[in-house]
Design a protein around this motif. Structure first.
Motif, PDB file in Angstrom:
ATOM      1  N   PHE A 626      21.634  10.013  37.111  1.00  0.00           N
ATOM      2  CA  PHE A 626      22.147   9.536  38.391  1.00  0.00           C
ATOM      3  C   PHE A 626      23.493  10.192  38.663  1.00  0.00           C
ATOM      4  O   PHE A 626      24.147  10.729  37.759  1.00  0.00           O
ATOM      5  N   ALA A 627      23.899  10.150  39.920  1.00  0.00           N
ATOM      6  CA  ALA A 627      25.191  10.699  40.325  1.00  0.00           C
ATOM      7  C   ALA A 627      26.273   9.657  40.096  1.00  0.00           C
ATOM      8  O   ALA A 627      26.099   8.471  40.404  1.00  0.00           O
ATOM      9  N   ALA A 628      27.407  10.079  39.540  1.00  0.00           N
ATOM     10  CA  ALA A 628      28.498   9.157  39.237  1.00  0.00           C
ATOM     11  C   ALA A 628      29.033   8.520  40.512  1.00  0.00           C
ATOM     12  O   ALA A 628      29.211   9.195  41.532  1.00  0.00           O
ATOM     13  N   PRO A 629      29.294   7.215  40.501  1.00  0.00           N
ATOM     14  CA  PRO A 629      29.858   6.566  41.683  1.00  0.00           C
ATOM     15  C   PRO A 629      31.334   6.922  41.861  1.00  0.00           C
ATOM     16  O   PRO A 629      31.873   7.781  41.164  1.00  0.00           O
ATOM     17  N   LYS A 630      31.991   6.233  42.784  1.00  0.00           N
ATOM     18  CA  LYS A 630      33.393   6.510  43.050  1.00  0.00           C
ATOM     19  C   LYS A 630      34.249   6.149  41.840  1.00  0.00           C
ATOM     20  O   LYS A 630      33.836   5.400  40.956  1.00  0.00           O
ATOM     21  N   ALA A 631      35.490   6.695  41.833  1.00  0.00           N
ATOM     22  CA  ALA A 631      36.394   6.461  40.706  1.00  0.00           C
ATOM     23  C   ALA A 631      36.711   4.976  40.580  1.00  0.00           C
ATOM     24  O   ALA A 631      36.863   4.259  41.566  1.00  0.00           O
ATOM     25  N   GLY A 632      36.792   4.535  39.328  1.00  0.00           N
ATOM     26  CA  GLY A 632      37.097   3.145  39.052  1.00  0.00           C
ATOM     27  C   GLY A 632      36.215   2.595  37.946  1.00  0.00           C
ATOM     28  O   GLY A 632      35.417   3.319  37.328  1.00  0.00           O
ATOM     29  N   LYS A 633      36.355   1.307  37.693  1.00  0.00           N
ATOM     30  CA  LYS A 633      35.550   0.618  36.695  1.00  0.00           C
ATOM     31  C   LYS A 633      34.338  -0.006  37.371  1.00  0.00           C
ATOM     32  O   LYS A 633      34.469  -0.668  38.396  1.00  0.00           O
ATOM     33  N   HIS A 634      33.179   0.184  36.776  1.00  0.00           N
ATOM     34  CA  HIS A 634      31.932  -0.296  37.380  1.00  0.00           C
ATOM     35  C   HIS A 634      31.160  -1.132  36.353  1.00  0.00           C
ATOM     36  O   HIS A 634      30.979  -0.705  35.199  1.00  0.00           O
ATOM     37  N   GLU A 635      30.719  -2.288  36.803  1.00  0.00           N
ATOM     38  CA  GLU A 635      29.887  -3.179  35.984  1.00  0.00           C
ATOM     39  C   GLU A 635      28.429  -2.961  36.372  1.00  0.00           C
ATOM     40  O   GLU A 635      27.906  -3.614  37.269  1.00  0.00           O
ATOM     41  N   LEU A 636      27.781  -2.046  35.705  1.00  0.00           N
ATOM     42  CA  LEU A 636      26.381  -1.750  35.994  1.00  0.00           C
ATOM     43  C   LEU A 636      25.476  -2.624  35.130  1.00  0.00           C
ATOM     44  O   LEU A 636      25.928  -3.297  34.203  1.00  0.00           O
ATOM     45  N   ASP A 649      11.494 -10.237  31.432  1.00  0.00           N
ATOM     46  CA  ASP A 649      12.443  -9.224  31.870  1.00  0.00           C
ATOM     47  C   ASP A 649      13.693  -9.250  30.988  1.00  0.00           C
ATOM     48  O   ASP A 649      14.003 -10.254  30.348  1.00  0.00           O
ATOM     49  N   ARG A 650      14.406  -8.144  30.992  1.00  0.00           N
ATOM     50  CA  ARG A 650      15.611  -8.017  30.164  1.00  0.00           C
ATOM     51  C   ARG A 650      16.695  -7.312  30.969  1.00  0.00           C
ATOM     52  O   ARG A 650      16.437  -6.286  31.598  1.00  0.00           O
ATOM     53  N   THR A 651      17.897  -7.867  30.940  1.00  0.00           N
ATOM     54  CA  THR A 651      19.043  -7.299  31.635  1.00  0.00           C
ATOM     55  C   THR A 651      20.194  -7.156  30.651  1.00  0.00           C
ATOM     56  O   THR A 651      20.531  -8.121  29.949  1.00  0.00           O
ATOM     57  N   ILE A 652      20.781  -5.973  30.578  1.00  0.00           N
ATOM     58  CA  ILE A 652      21.938  -5.744  29.715  1.00  0.00           C
ATOM     59  C   ILE A 652      23.055  -5.135  30.552  1.00  0.00           C
ATOM     60  O   ILE A 652      22.807  -4.337  31.448  1.00  0.00           O
ATOM     61  N   PRO A 653      24.305  -5.540  30.303  1.00  0.00           N
ATOM     62  CA  PRO A 653      25.429  -4.963  31.061  1.00  0.00           C
ATOM     63  C   PRO A 653      25.754  -3.566  30.551  1.00  0.00           C
ATOM     64  O   PRO A 653      25.573  -3.248  29.373  1.00  0.00           O
ATOM     65  N   LEU A 654      26.257  -2.763  31.443  1.00  0.00           N
ATOM     66  CA  LEU A 654      26.640  -1.390  31.096  1.00  0.00           C
ATOM     67  C   LEU A 654      27.905  -1.059  31.886  1.00  0.00           C
ATOM     68  O   LEU A 654      27.861  -0.897  33.110  1.00  0.00           O
ATOM     69  N   ARG A 655      29.019  -0.983  31.196  1.00  0.00           N
ATOM     70  CA  ARG A 655      30.311  -0.743  31.839  1.00  0.00           C
ATOM     71  C   ARG A 655      30.673   0.726  31.724  1.00  0.00           C
ATOM     72  O   ARG A 655      30.632   1.295  30.637  1.00  0.00           O
ATOM     73  N   ILE A 656      31.044   1.308  32.835  1.00  0.00           N
ATOM     74  CA  ILE A 656      31.476   2.702  32.826  1.00  0.00           C
ATOM     75  C   ILE A 656      32.790   2.816  33.593  1.00  0.00           C
ATOM     76  O   ILE A 656      33.101   2.002  34.471  1.00  0.00           O
ATOM     77  N   ARG A 657      33.555   3.813  33.249  1.00  0.00           N
ATOM     78  CA  ARG A 657      34.828   4.108  33.914  1.00  0.00           C
ATOM     79  C   ARG A 657      34.743   5.532  34.441  1.00  0.00           C
ATOM     80  O   ARG A 657      34.540   6.471  33.675  1.00  0.00           O
ATOM     81  N   VAL A 658      34.924   5.671  35.739  1.00  0.00           N
ATOM     82  CA  VAL A 658      34.829   6.972  36.399  1.00  0.00           C
ATOM     83  C   VAL A 658      36.234   7.456  36.729  1.00  0.00           C
ATOM     84  O   VAL A 658      37.025   6.729  37.359  1.00  0.00           O
ATOM     85  N   VAL A 659      36.533   8.665  36.297  1.00  0.00           N
ATOM     86  CA  VAL A 659      37.855   9.266  36.505  1.00  0.00           C
ATOM     87  C   VAL A 659      37.871   9.967  37.858  1.00  0.00           C
ATOM     88  O   VAL A 659      36.886  10.606  38.240  1.00  0.00           O
ATOM     89  N   PRO A 660      38.977   9.877  38.601  1.00  0.00           N
ATOM     90  CA  PRO A 660      39.034  10.584  39.893  1.00  0.00           C
ATOM     91  C   PRO A 660      38.909  12.093  39.713  1.00  0.00           C
ATOM     92  O   PRO A 660      39.362  12.662  38.711  1.00  0.00           O
ATOM     93  N   LEU A 661      38.335  12.710  40.675  1.00  0.00           N
ATOM     94  CA  LEU A 661      38.151  14.159  40.648  1.00  0.00           C
ATOM     95  C   LEU A 661      39.418  14.812  41.208  1.00  0.00           C
ATOM     96  O   LEU A 661      39.636  14.856  42.417  1.00  0.00           O
ATOM     97  N   THR A 662      40.282  15.317  40.307  1.00  0.00           N
ATOM     98  CA  THR A 662      41.503  16.005  40.693  1.00  0.00           C
ATOM     99  C   THR A 662      41.406  17.474  40.318  1.00  0.00           C
ATOM    100  O   THR A 662      40.574  17.881  39.498  1.00  0.00           O
ATOM    101  N   ARG A 663      42.309  18.251  40.901  1.00  0.00           N
ATOM    102  CA  ARG A 663      42.294  19.684  40.632  1.00  0.00           C
ATOM    103  C   ARG A 663      42.669  19.974  39.186  1.00  0.00           C
ATOM    104  O   ARG A 663      42.066  20.839  38.536  1.00  0.00           O
ATOM    105  N   ALA A 664      43.649  19.230  38.677  1.00  0.00           N
ATOM    106  CA  ALA A 664      44.074  19.447  37.292  1.00  0.00           C
ATOM    107  C   ALA A 664      42.951  19.120  36.315  1.00  0.00           C
ATOM    108  O   ALA A 664      42.711  19.853  35.347  1.00  0.00           O
ATOM    109  N   ALA A 665      42.260  17.999  36.574  1.00  0.00           N
ATOM    110  CA  ALA A 665      41.163  17.630  35.674  1.00  0.00           C
ATOM    111  C   ALA A 665      40.043  18.660  35.727  1.00  0.00           C
ATOM    112  O   ALA A 665      39.453  19.013  34.692  1.00  0.00           O
ATOM    113  N   GLN A 666      39.747  19.166  36.908  1.00  0.00           N
ATOM    114  CA  GLN A 666      38.695  20.168  37.022  1.00  0.00           C
ATOM    115  C   GLN A 666      39.089  21.466  36.329  1.00  0.00           C
ATOM    116  O   GLN A 666      38.268  22.102  35.663  1.00  0.00           O
ATOM    117  N   GLU A 667      40.361  21.877  36.474  1.00  0.00           N
ATOM    118  CA  GLU A 667      40.815  23.093  35.782  1.00  0.00           C
ATOM    119  C   GLU A 667      40.785  22.918  34.276  1.00  0.00           C
ATOM    120  O   GLU A 667      40.458  23.851  33.538  1.00  0.00           O
TER     121      GLU A 667
END
Length: 802
Positions: A626-636, A649-667
């Motif tokens: 899947f494509a990463a959502p916007k920057a921030g903490k997400h409770e998937l 049925d079974r449901t499990i939490p999955l926490r992810i942290r998305v870092v903002p896309l900056t020029r420095a991080a990309q370089e």
């Protein structure tokens, strides 16, 4: 002029050939895995199945499909027998075969055979006219062809003792078609053109025109997909379970369902039945003012959910089977529309997607929607089944049965499953279930699957998830059942890597179907489905059956993760890390002492991990992208739902942290990728393990030689010469290290030697320090010797560290 006439014998041969072209491939299809009875496995051991192996084999052998195949072969045998009878006239004239003698027989043997045949077919001995004709046309001419000189020459030259015969042309059609009646000839010609040309052309045209109305692997009409996409009753973003049937019945398959006048009485009885179980529909005129075919399909669906199969009129039973056959296919298409990526984020809709699976569960177990609380919205726990619905899905269980069970302090399905096997019959008897009904409930409880899930999200090759990244969510799944502990289950347990599907236990559904699981990666906060997949967990159940301790340790790891929530920002949960530690201790079924991890290799999107036995022992692997959502903490959430059972049925939490896309991080990422690419390009990945071992042995020998030389330097008379030799050896060894691409170990991918830039820096280090170490005197100064020794020891320690 040659006369054309029909030939019944040729027509029989022609008909046998066409029939064989159909029968032989169909037989191969049936024998080599084409039968539907052999494509599924039963996930339970039922009391009715406790019969002898011979009876099960006989029942399997004499099923409907095999009996039809046997009848087709009997017809083929009769047709072959008819061909043999009618094709005698087509055989060439052979006097030796007619008289029953061998070619090259003597004159005495020919006369003896003729006298024997005369006793059987001569008119004086046999008054039958057919015998007289056969004697005159065949036996006499065969005798003349072998004894008379002129007849023999004609036979050798023309193949017949009478000389050349008239050409007889026969058409592979029955002789009665070629009549000399002038009135019947045009009718015969019209029949030939109509049946042989126009009828096949019409069938092909009709098939091509109707095939264009269908789309997709499920064979759903294009108009149906159009209604589901954009219409008054289309799939909507906030559509709950109670609104799913309204969209479902607006399919072109149900709109075109014929409603003849003979069904008027049956439809009236069905209407009364629907109102008796759904009183709220009486005040809804829009429900009754729809097209008759759509209303009929909706009422039949409601009657099925209310378990009124026996009360449905006989004239509507065929329509009921049609509705129940098409409903799973239509729900699958509705699911594809619900999870279709939509702008701007490119995600699907969570609420209708989960509601559609809930509808599948209700249809499978004939459970009324009014007894099932819709599980939709961000506040609800997706996949958590209502306790009342879990009990009401059991066969022969109704509202009165549930009230009796509550008196026994059993109000949920889980509580009923926790009842001891010895006390369960008494509990069911107190609830009013005895005999076959109690046996079906016991079988149902043993069949209910339990799914275990582990999940992690990552971007391959990166330490963190950034905006616009393509994230891979790796799931590992196991499926267990209480039936796994039943005696005799080993004979019918699912096999790893098998193509067979698991048949769902649906006693209240006349249309059997196979178990399937819908796996969602959802974001409840935004009502989004990030990724979806429909899979069959046959390998997951096979692994869990062969290794039952895996599921137990997974549950312990999940409990440990629930006790500590401090690392919620990490994409990899502690439960997964703890479970990985447990899984890594197991290889090919035995515990490892070295703690090595399992090697994962190339699992497909829907298949179990088959890259190695270690991965197979870790559960069936499923990868969701899947494509990463916007920057921030997400409770998937990872939601695994069965399309056949409520409460599994079974449901499990999955926490992810998305870092903002900056020029420095990309370089930084680009620089890291370039460094890895350079390291990979400099390394020689084609060397075999044997070559690497040989290089290590050579380096070890050089190292031992250096230590021996250093130990002998104290007794050497020429320290300067020894130092020069040592520098030469060091330079040679350094050059060998730089040119070698050995790895420190087979697990770690780090080079032992440094790069060329690092070597240059080491050489320039004395110059940067401002002082250059003095060379020892020619006489061999002890201090100089000590300096040299220290330098050599330091080089060895540095080499060991590298």
């Amino acid at each position: 002029m040659t006369e054309h006439k029909g030939s019944t014998s040729l027509f029989a041969i022609f008909l046998l050939s066409l029939y064989s072209l159909f029968l032989f491939p169909y037989t191969i299809y049936r024998v080599f895995g084409g039968g539907s009875e052999d494509t599924v496995v039963q996930p339970y051991v039922q009391g009715k199945q406790k019969k002898s192996a011979a009876s099960r084999y006989v029942r399997k052998l004499f099923n409907k499909g095999n009996l039809v195949l046997l009848g087709l072969w009997v017809l083929w045998g009769l047709l072959l027998w008819y061909v043999q009878i009618t094709s005698k006239d087509l055989k060439p004239f052979d006097p030796f075969e007619i008289l029953g003698i061998e070619p090259g027989a003597s004159t005495a043997e020919i006369k003896k055979a003729y006298r024997s045949m005369s006793l059987l077919y001569h008119p004086d001995k046999n008054p039958d006219k057919k015998a007289h004709s056969y004697f005159a046309e065949y036996i006499t001419k065969a005798y003349q062809a072998l004894t008379d000189e002129a007849a023999r020459k004609n036979y050798e030259k023309y193949g017949h003792p009478d000389g050349p015969q008239a050409l007889d042309v026969g058409v592979a059609l029955p002789t009665w078609l070629f009549t000399k009646d002038s009135r019947a000839a045009p009718l015969m010609l019209l029949a030939l053109v109509g049946v042989g040309i126009l009828l096949p052309l019409g069938v092909v045209s009709w098939h091509m025109l109707n095939s264009n109305r269908y789309s997709g692997p499920n064979g759903v009409m294009q108009e149906t997909l159009s209604f589901y996409f954009h219409s008054k009753y289309s799939v909507k973003e906030a559509q709950s379970l109670v609104r799913i049937p309204e969209t479902l019945v607006c399919a072109m398959e149900f709109i075109t369902l014929p409603t003849p006048s003979e069904q008027s009485y049956g439809l009236e009885e069905l209407r009364k039945l629907t109102l008796r179980n759904n009183g709220d529909l009486k005040d809804k005129p829009t429900f009754w003012k729809r097209r008759a075919s759509v209303l009929k399909a909706h009422m039949l669906l409601l009657a099925h959910l209310d378990r009124e199969h026996e009360n449905i009129p006989a004239t509507l039973q065929a329509d009921l089977r049609f509705v129940l056959t098409k409903t799973p296919l239509l729900l699958d298409e509705m699911m594809k529309i619900a999870v279709l990526p939509r702008p701007p984020a490119g995600y699907g809709w969570m609420t209708p997607a989960l509601a559609i699976v809930e509808m599948m569960q209700c249809v499978s177990q004939a459970l009324s929607i009014s007894n099932r609380k819709p599980l939709s919205g961000g506040a609800a726990k997706a996949g958590a089944a209502d306790g009342l619905a879990g009990l009401l899905q059991l066969p022969h269980v109704d509202g009165d049965t549930v009230k009796r069970l509550k008196k026994k302090r059993v109000s949920t399905l889980k509580e009923l499953q926790e009842v001891a096997p010895a006390d369960l019959p008494e509990m069911l008897k107190a609830a009013g279930l005895e005999g076959a009904a109690a046996e079906e409930v016991t079988t149902f409880l043993a069949t209910l699957p339990v799914v275990h899930v582990r999940a992690e999200c990552e971007v391959p090759g990166e330490d963190e998830i950034m905006e616009q990244d393509v994230v891979k969510c790796k799931l590992q799944l196991l499926v267990t059942r209480p039936a796994h502990n039943s005696p005799g289950f080993e004979a019918q347990a699912p096999q790893r890597g098998s193509s067979k599907a698991v048949r769902a236990f649906t006693p209240n559904n006349p249309i059997p179907h196979d178990e399937a699981w819908h796996v969602f990666l959802v974001d409840p906060a935004s009502n989004a489905v990030l990724s979806w997949s429909k899979v069959g967990l046959v390998d997951a159940e096979a692994i869990a059956f062969s290794r039952p301790e895996l599921a137990e340790d997974w549950e312990k790891a999940a409990a440990a993760e629930g006790a500590d929530k401090k690392d919620g920002d990490r994409s990899r949960s502690k439960a997964l890390a703890t479970a990985d530690k447990f899984i890594s201790r197991y290889g090919n079924g035995v515990q490892r002492k070295d703690g090595g991890g399992d090697k994962e290799g190339g699992a497909g999107k829907e298949g179990a991990g088959k890259g190695g036995e270690g991965e197979a022992e870790s559960g069936q692997v499923l990868e969701m992208v899947f494509a990463a959502p916007k920057a921030g903490k997400h409770e998937l959430q990872v939601v695994v739902m069965s399309d056949s059972y409520v409460g599994c049925d079974r449901t499990i939490p999955l926490r992810i942290r998305v870092v903002p896309l900056t020029r420095a991080a990309q370089e930084g990422r680009d620089a890291k990728s370039l460094a890895k690419a350079k390291e990979w390009a400099d390394s020689d990945g084609d060397d075999s393990d044997e070559e690497a071992v040989a290089r290590r042995q050579r380096r070890q020998k050089k190292k031992e030689a250096k230590e021996a030389a250093a130990a002998g330097e104290a007794a050497a008379s020429d320290a300067g010469s020894a130092a020069g030799d040592g520098d030469s050896d060091e330079e040679e060894d350094d050059e060998d290290e730089l040119n070698s691409d050995e790895y420190d170990s087979e697990e770690s991918g780090e080079l032992e030697s440094g790069s060329e830039d690092e070597a240059d820096e080491d050489d320039d280090a004395p110059a940067k320090g401002g002082k250059k170490p003095a060379l020892p005197a020619a006489g061999g100064d002890k201090g100089a010797t000590a300096v040299l020794k220290a330098t050599e020891v330091s080089d060895e320690e540095e080499e060991d560290e590298e």
